[in-house]
Design an enzyme around this catalytic site. Structure first.
Site, short mmCIF file in Angstrom:
data_model
loop_
_atom_site.label_atom_id
_atom_site.label_comp_id
_atom_site.label_asym_id
_atom_site.label_seq_id
_atom_site.Cartn_x
_atom_site.Cartn_y
_atom_site.Cartn_z
N ARG A 152 0.85 -1.20 0.00
CA ARG A 152 0.00 0.00 0.00
C ARG A 152 0.88 1.25 0.00
O ARG A 152 2.00 1.22 0.51
CB ARG A 152 -0.91 0.02 1.24
N LYS A 176 -1.53 -2.79 7.94
CA LYS A 176 -2.71 -2.46 8.74
C LYS A 176 -2.69 -3.26 10.05
O LYS A 176 -2.28 -4.41 10.08
CB LYS A 176 -3.99 -2.78 7.96
N HIS A 250 -2.70 3.00 -5.73
CA HIS A 250 -3.35 1.73 -5.44
C HIS A 250 -3.55 0.90 -6.72
O HIS A 250 -3.65 -0.32 -6.66
CB HIS A 250 -4.70 1.98 -4.76
N ARG A 253 -0.91 -1.55 -7.07
CA ARG A 253 -1.16 -2.72 -6.20
C ARG A 253 -2.10 -3.69 -6.90
O ARG A 253 -1.90 -4.90 -6.86
CB ARG A 253 -1.75 -2.22 -4.89
N HIS A 276 -3.53 -9.22 3.13
CA HIS A 276 -4.96 -9.36 3.41
C HIS A 276 -5.18 -10.36 4.54
O HIS A 276 -4.60 -11.45 4.52
CB HIS A 276 -5.71 -9.85 2.17
N TYR A 285 -9.66 -10.44 -7.24
CA TYR A 285 -8.70 -10.47 -8.35
C TYR A 285 -8.87 -11.72 -9.22
O TYR A 285 -8.50 -11.70 -10.38
CB TYR A 285 -7.27 -10.38 -7.82
#
Length: 309
Positions: A152, A176, A250, A253, A276, A285
Site C-alpha cells: 500500500r 494495517k 493503489h 497494487r 490481506h 482479483y
C-alpha cells in the site's frame, strides 16, 4: 459543535485506538471525524446535554439516511457505521452505556466493482518515464517498489532505510493493524532502489538540515515523503504517458495482484503478499483475471466470435 459527554467519550476512544488497538494514524483520523460528525448531528437534534447514552437505533438510522441524502458514497456510510459500532463497543466495555444503538444496523450494500489495472505494456511505459535526476530516480524507485511488491502507498511512505535488504531482495513492511510482513522486491525494483540510494537520496537529503536519517523516500525538501506527494508524482507520469485518468498508487497494487494471478501465482501466496487478513478480500482479483481470460479467449479463438450476418 458536540456535547461534553460525547467529547469525553471520544477522547477515551481515541486513546484506546492509538494505544490498545494500535490503529494506524489514518484510521484514527477517520474515526475521529466520523464520531465528531455523528455527535454534531445528535447535538443539533437532541441538544447539548445529549450524550452517547441518549442515542437510540432510530437516531442512528436517521443519521445514515441523512448521509445518503447528502450523496455520500456507500463505502463512506459503511465506514461511519463501523466507526459508530467500534465507538459503542468501547463505551460498553467501559460501562459508559448500557447498549449499542448501532450493533444491529446494516449499512447500504456496496456495489462490487472490479479494481482498475493496467496492462503489462502500460506499466512498462509508465516506469520508463522518470529521468535520471534525484527526483526522477526516487520516482522510478517508488513505482518499481509499488508494482514489484504490491504494498500500500501508506506502507511505502512508512518505509525506513533499515527495512530494506537489497542483497536478499526483500523489504520489511508494517501494514494495517501494525502487522509486519516481508515482501519480495524483484531485480528491477532492487536496481531502481540502488540507483536512488546511491545518487538520488543523498542529493535530496542534503536539502534539509539536519538531514532525515531514517525515511527511505524523501520529498523535494529532504523530509519524509507523504501519501499525497506520491499521488501527485504518479499523476504527473500518468499524464505524460497519456494513460487513462483515475490511476492512483493503489492501481499499481491492483496490477501486481492481477498480473501475478494471470501468470499462475497461487491465491494464498498473493493474499500473503498483499497483507490481506481474509482470503475473500483477495478473491476479487480472481474475478478480474477470469474476465481478462475470457477477453483473451474471445480475441484468440477462431470459433469464439459470433459470425456477422
Amino acid at each position: 459543535m458536540i456535547g461534553a459527554a460525547f467529547q469525553e467519550g471520544l477522547e477515551g476512544f481515541i486513546l484506546y485506538l492509538e494505544g490498545e488497538k494500535q490503529a494506524s494514524p489514518c484510521t484514527v483520523t477517520a474515526y475521529r471525524a466520523d464520531i465528531e460528525q455523528f455527535a454534531a448531528f445528535v447535538y443539533e437534534r437532541r441538544g447539548p446535554e445529549a450524550g452517547p447514552g441518549d442515542v437510540d437505533t432510530w437516531l442512528v438510522r436517521r443519521f445514515l439516511g441523512w448521509l445518503n441524502q447528502l450523496g455520500r458514497e456507500k463505502s463512506s456510510i459503511n465506514r461511519k457505521l463501523a466507526a459508530l459500532r467500534s465507538f459503542y463497543r468501547f463505551l460498553l466495555r467501559e460501562g459508559k452505556v448500557e447498549s449499542s444503538p448501532a450493533a444491529l444496523l446494516a449499512g447500504p450494500r456496496r456495489e462490487k466493482r472490479l479494481p482498475r489495472f493496467l496492462s503489462y505494456a502500460e506499466v512498462e511505459k509508465l516506469l520508463a518515464i522518470p529521468a535520471a535526476t534525484p527526483l526522477g530516480l526516487r520516482d522510478r524507485a517508488i513505482m518499481e517498489t509499488l508494482y514489484a511488491s504490491g504494498i500500500r502507498v501508506s506502507e511505502l511512505v512508512g518505509l525506513n532505510q533499515e527495512n530494506l535488504d537489497l542483497e536478499a531482495g526483500y523489504a520489511r513492511v508494517l501494514g494495517k493493524g501494525r502487522r509486519e510482513r516481508v515482501v519480495p522486491l524483484g531485480s528491477q525494483a532492487v536496481k531502481a532502489l540502488r540507483d536512488y540510494l546511491a545518487r538520488g537520496r543523498p542529493a535530496l537529503a542534503a536539502r534539509r538540515n539536519p538531514p532525515e536519517a531514517k525515511a527511505l523516500y524523501l520529498n523535494h525538501l529532504g523530509g519524509r515523503l507523504t501519501v499525497r506527494g506520491v499521488r501527485e508524482r504518479l499523476n504527473h507520469y500518468v499524464e505524460k504517458a497519456a494513460l487513462n485518468s483515475g490511476i492512483s498508487p493503489h492501481t499499481l497494487r491492483h496490477c501486481f495482484a492481477t498480473h501475478m494471478l494471470e501468470r499462475g501465482a497461487d491465491l494464498r501466496v498473493v493474499q500473503e503478499l498483499l497483507g490481506h487478513v481474509n482470503l475473500s478480500t483477495t478473491q476479487i482479483y480472481t474475478h478480474l483475471s477470469q474476465a481478462r481470460l475470457r477477453e483473451i479467449y474471445q480475441e484468440a479463438h477462431p470459433r469464439a466470435k459470433r459470425s456477422e450476418g
